[in-house]
Design an enzyme around this catalytic site. Structure first.
Site, short mmCIF file in Angstrom:
data_model
loop_
_atom_site.label_atom_id
_atom_site.label_comp_id
_atom_site.label_asym_id
_atom_site.label_seq_id
_atom_site.Cartn_x
_atom_site.Cartn_y
_atom_site.Cartn_z
N ASN A 178 -2.28 -1.27 7.02
CA ASN A 178 -3.52 -1.98 6.67
C ASN A 178 -3.27 -3.47 6.40
O ASN A 178 -4.12 -4.30 6.70
CB ASN A 178 -4.21 -1.29 5.49
N GLU A 226 1.14 8.77 8.31
CA GLU A 226 -0.17 9.40 8.14
C GLU A 226 -0.57 10.20 9.37
O GLU A 226 -1.04 11.34 9.25
CB GLU A 226 -1.25 8.34 7.85
N CYS A 265 -11.06 4.13 5.88
CA CYS A 265 -11.58 4.30 4.52
C CYS A 265 -12.30 3.04 4.01
O CYS A 265 -12.19 1.97 4.60
CB CYS A 265 -10.45 4.69 3.58
N CYS A 312 -5.98 -0.16 -3.66
CA CYS A 312 -7.14 0.73 -3.49
C CYS A 312 -6.96 1.89 -4.47
O CYS A 312 -5.90 2.04 -5.09
CB CYS A 312 -7.17 1.25 -2.07
N HIS A 368 3.48 1.82 1.14
CA HIS A 368 4.31 0.93 1.95
C HIS A 368 4.40 -0.46 1.34
O HIS A 368 3.87 -1.43 1.89
CB HIS A 368 3.75 0.87 3.38
#
Ligand code: 10D
Ligand code: SF4
Length: 322
Positions: free
Chosen positions: A226, A128, A196, A14, A43
């Site tokens: 994710n 996060e 996001c 991303c 990660h």
């Protein structure tokens, strides 16, 4: 048996990950090794190993960085306490926090200033949520499990908002939100999506292909939120089986027994070279036909962190007067 591969698009890097990885690379070029990085910049094992070979030193906390040295903060964001610790040790810092994570930090600060109770949906212990919660520890409560949502209490049910980690499963988050709304009907939604664009797009793409897949291989690391969500989404959307692998060599031949269609995708922190390795591993076993399943075309890009842009500009100026 017709063997084929469906390849999800979008997949992989991303805009926030690309920016963070380039930040460490440019910092190494500009300042020379070593460049310290607090936590994994993203990660992904391969990314961390590659940057380590180039001279990055990954540490867990800023107090492991020698006084005066340069440290990059990871894409997942840091709390104000970490900035303070770095300042107190005279560290030079570059903040590679993704702008979309920073946006959630700003929301947390704003709602805390207005004295809201903030229910932060996210995974306990993930960097996060530690960073976001650290913006307003007196106002934020973490809601991870269904149990948390059933137990959490607030001071004033008419002044509550939910925010979230950026990399959650969209569907599971809505389950959690609805559970919370059952208890707090006036619960406010975030001003804009916290999950996001990249997380959402990768889940939409895997959902589109999963019903046709006997097996979905997700490339990504075990600590990548994710990427793990993509395995869950694939299974929920109808894939018979789904596994997370860092490298092609981790794919088990037994997973292919009786399999016609293999879906392939990757998390937001995964370089596409690792996906290409999986495709050639599959091609060697008769799965050479690859069809891309495209559900969105991404064009998002972020400017490099301000501190680095300034250094790069100063460098250019020095080069031009040499
Ligand atoms: O675990 P995760 O999904 O949050 O992080 P990863 O580094 O795998 O992917 C990029 C996502 C970031 C930096 C959080 F927004
Ligand atoms: Fe930013 Fe989303 Fe990528 Fe996280 S997954 S780094 S929030 S773009």
């Amino acid at each position: 048996m017709t063997k084929r591969v469906l390849l999800a698009k979008p997949r992989g890097y991303c805009a926030g990950v690309d920016r963070a990885v380039v930040t460490v690379e440019k910092a190494l070029e500009t300042y020379g090794a070593p460049v310290y990085v607090r936590k994994e910049i993203v990660h992904n094992k391969h990314v961390v190993e590659t940057l380590t070979e180039r001279g990055a030193i990954f540490v867990d906390e800023a107090d492991e960085v020698p006084e005066g040295a340069l440290v990059v903060f990871s894409a997942h964001g840091v709390s104000p306490a970490v900035h303070e610790e770095a300042a107190s040790r005279q560290l030079r810092t570059i903040d590679a926090t993704c702008p979309l994570v920073t946006k959630v930090h700003q929301e947390a600060k704003r709602f805390a200033r207005d004295d809201y109770d903030i229910l932060l949906i996210g995974h306990e212990g993930h960097e996060e949520v530690e960073g976001t919660a650290g913006e307003a520890p007196e106002h934020v409560q973490l809601v991870d499990t269904a149990e948390d949502a059933a137990k959490v209490t607030v001071r004033d049910p008419s002044k509550v908002v939910w925010l979230s980690q950026t990399t959650l499963s969209v569907d599971e988050t809505m389950v959690r939100v609805n559970q919370l709304k059952g208890r707090f009907p006036e619960l406010q939604d975030p001003p804009s999506d916290d999950i996001c664009y990249a997380t959402q797009n990768r889940q939409v793409a895997v959902k589109a292909m999963a019903p046709e897949c006997d097996l979905v291989i997700v490339v990504g690391s075990q600590n990548s939120s994710n990427s793990k969500r993509l395995v869950e989404v694939a299974l929920q959307a109808g894939a018979n089986a789904s596994y997370l692998v860092d490298y092609a060599r981790e794919v088990d031949e037994a997973w292919l027994d009786g399999v016609e269609t293999v879906g392939v995708t990757s998390g937001a922190s995964v370089p596409d070279i690792l996906v290409m390795d999986v495709l050639s591993w599959l091609a060697d076993r008769g799965y050479g036909e690859v069809q891309e399943v495209t559900t969105a075309n991404e064009k998002v890009a972020f400017a490099l962190p301000r501190e680095l842009r300034k250094a790069l500009k100063d460098n250019d100026l020095q080069d031009s007067v040499r």
